[in-house]
Design a protein around this motif. Structure first.
Motif, PDB file in Angstrom:
ATOM      1  N   LYS A 102     -22.675  48.047 -57.127  1.00 25.71           N
ATOM      2  CA  LYS A 102     -22.381  49.332 -56.892  1.00 25.71           C
ATOM      3  C   LYS A 102     -21.652  50.026 -58.158  1.00 25.71           C
ATOM      4  O   LYS A 102     -20.968  48.989 -58.551  1.00 25.71           O
ATOM      5  CB  LYS A 102     -21.368  49.527 -55.301  1.00 25.71           C
ATOM      6  CG  LYS A 102     -22.229  48.995 -54.361  1.00 25.71           C
ATOM      7  CD  LYS A 102     -22.018  50.098 -52.991  1.00 25.71           C
ATOM      8  CE  LYS A 102     -22.472  49.012 -52.024  1.00 25.71           C
ATOM      9  NZ  LYS A 102     -23.619  49.599 -51.191  1.00 25.71           N
ATOM     10  N   ARG A 140     -19.004  51.790 -60.270  1.00 23.53           N
ATOM     11  CA  ARG A 140     -17.327  52.259 -60.227  1.00 23.53           C
ATOM     12  C   ARG A 140     -17.176  53.339 -60.983  1.00 23.53           C
ATOM     13  O   ARG A 140     -17.641  53.403 -62.225  1.00 23.53           O
ATOM     14  CB  ARG A 140     -16.453  51.216 -60.538  1.00 23.53           C
ATOM     15  CG  ARG A 140     -16.766  49.738 -59.854  1.00 23.53           C
ATOM     16  CD  ARG A 140     -15.694  48.640 -59.972  1.00 23.53           C
ATOM     17  NE  ARG A 140     -14.381  49.032 -59.604  1.00 23.53           N
ATOM     18  CZ  ARG A 140     -14.059  48.950 -58.127  1.00 23.53           C
ATOM     19  NH1 ARG A 140     -14.947  48.714 -57.254  1.00 23.53           N
ATOM     20  NH2 ARG A 140     -12.900  49.327 -57.683  1.00 23.53           N
ATOM     21  N   ASN A 143     -14.884  52.668 -55.962  1.00 22.49           N
ATOM     22  CA  ASN A 143     -16.195  53.012 -55.359  1.00 22.49           C
ATOM     23  C   ASN A 143     -15.912  52.846 -53.698  1.00 22.49           C
ATOM     24  O   ASN A 143     -14.996  52.678 -53.501  1.00 22.49           O
ATOM     25  CB  ASN A 143     -17.298  52.160 -55.970  1.00 22.49           C
ATOM     26  CG  ASN A 143     -17.015  50.765 -55.346  1.00 22.49           C
ATOM     27  OD1 ASN A 143     -16.308  50.365 -54.696  1.00 22.49           O
ATOM     28  ND2 ASN A 143     -17.942  49.709 -56.139  1.00 22.49           N
ATOM     29  N   GLU A 144     -17.183  52.593 -52.923  1.00 28.51           N
ATOM     30  CA  GLU A 144     -17.229  52.683 -51.743  1.00 28.51           C
ATOM     31  C   GLU A 144     -16.475  51.388 -51.147  1.00 28.51           C
ATOM     32  O   GLU A 144     -16.107  51.131 -50.154  1.00 28.51           O
ATOM     33  CB  GLU A 144     -18.329  53.075 -50.881  1.00 28.51           C
ATOM     34  CG  GLU A 144     -19.496  52.207 -51.330  1.00 28.51           C
ATOM     35  CD  GLU A 144     -20.284  52.907 -52.521  1.00 28.51           C
ATOM     36  OE1 GLU A 144     -21.537  52.332 -52.597  1.00 28.51           O
ATOM     37  OE2 GLU A 144     -19.728  53.417 -53.287  1.00 28.51           O
ATOM     38  N   GLU A 145     -16.587  50.271 -51.924  1.00 28.04           N
ATOM     39  CA  GLU A 145     -16.028  48.799 -51.714  1.00 28.04           C
ATOM     40  C   GLU A 145     -14.622  48.858 -51.779  1.00 28.04           C
ATOM     41  O   GLU A 145     -14.023  47.772 -51.679  1.00 28.04           O
ATOM     42  CB  GLU A 145     -16.678  47.847 -52.311  1.00 28.04           C
ATOM     43  CG  GLU A 145     -18.141  47.949 -52.061  1.00 28.04           C
ATOM     44  CD  GLU A 145     -19.126  46.911 -52.733  1.00 28.04           C
ATOM     45  OE1 GLU A 145     -18.656  46.293 -53.826  1.00 28.04           O
ATOM     46  OE2 GLU A 145     -20.114  46.589 -52.236  1.00 28.04           O
ATOM     47  N   THR A 193      -8.228  53.131 -43.556  1.00 25.30           N
ATOM     48  CA  THR A 193      -9.678  52.432 -43.771  1.00 25.30           C
ATOM     49  C   THR A 193      -9.317  50.941 -44.136  1.00 25.30           C
ATOM     50  O   THR A 193      -8.279  50.704 -44.969  1.00 25.30           O
ATOM     51  CB  THR A 193     -10.260  53.168 -44.945  1.00 25.30           C
ATOM     52  OG1 THR A 193     -10.363  54.626 -44.579  1.00 25.30           O
ATOM     53  CG2 THR A 193     -11.710  52.845 -45.199  1.00 25.30           C
ATOM     54  N   VAL A 200      -9.647  47.709 -46.213  1.00 24.49           N
ATOM     55  CA  VAL A 200      -9.838  47.418 -47.470  1.00 24.49           C
ATOM     56  C   VAL A 200      -9.835  45.692 -47.642  1.00 24.49           C
ATOM     57  O   VAL A 200      -8.648  45.371 -47.274  1.00 24.49           O
ATOM     58  CB  VAL A 200      -9.259  48.060 -48.595  1.00 24.49           C
ATOM     59  CG1 VAL A 200      -9.540  47.643 -50.019  1.00 24.49           C
ATOM     60  CG2 VAL A 200      -9.389  49.579 -48.401  1.00 24.49           C
TER      61      VAL A 200
END
Length: 155
Positions: free
Chosen positions: A94, A96, A120-122, A150, A152
């Protein structure tokens, strides 16, 4: 013990790292005993990585120590060698985005303020001189305005 190692260019890494025995020369003025465990905060032209190893020798000209890197550092060294030789592959799936946001996180000593490097979404990368312990398996990041934490995973 912690040492900083700033290299002005990628080619300097090739001069200080010995791939035959996985040692790195770290210039420093202070005497450090053999067997001392070290954390090396390495900056190669703005690319930052933390390495861990054990002092196995010292030099006087130039002054510094020779550090044997641990087996756990193999993936970092392979990545670093690819980076300095120009053959680095981007293994991320993905993209960044380089976004700078102010962040407050729960450091071991209490709240710490810093900025993001990219996101990014990760997850996010943070610039910090107070990293969380490496054995930490995960953290939670929350948006105070939304109160919506969230999960992580720390890598």
């Amino acid at each position: 013990m912690r040492l900083e190692l700033r290299l002005g260019s990628q080619s300097e890494w090739i001069k200080i790292f010995d791939p035959r025995d996985w040692t790195v020369f770290v210039p420093c003025e202070e005497a450090i005993d053999q067997g001392t465990s070290l954390r090396i905060d390495l900056d190669v032209g703005g690319w930052l990585v933390t390495l861990r190893g054990t002092v196995v020798g010292s030099r006087e000209d130039p002054t510094g120590v020779t550090v044997a890197l641990g087996a756990a550092e193999r993936e970092k060294i392979n990545y670093l060698n690819g980076y300095v030789r120009g053959g680095l592959l981007n293994l991320r799936e993905k993209r960044r985005l380089p976004i700078r946001l102010q962040v407050t996180y729960g450091a071991v000593e209490g709240p710490a303020n810093t900025f993001t490097k990219d996101i990014n979404e990760e997850g996010v990368f943070l610039f910090t001189d107070k990293p969380l312990p490496e054995n930490l398996s995960g953290t939670h990041v929350g948006d105070r305005a939304r109160q919506d934490p969230t999960g992580v995973t720390r890598r």
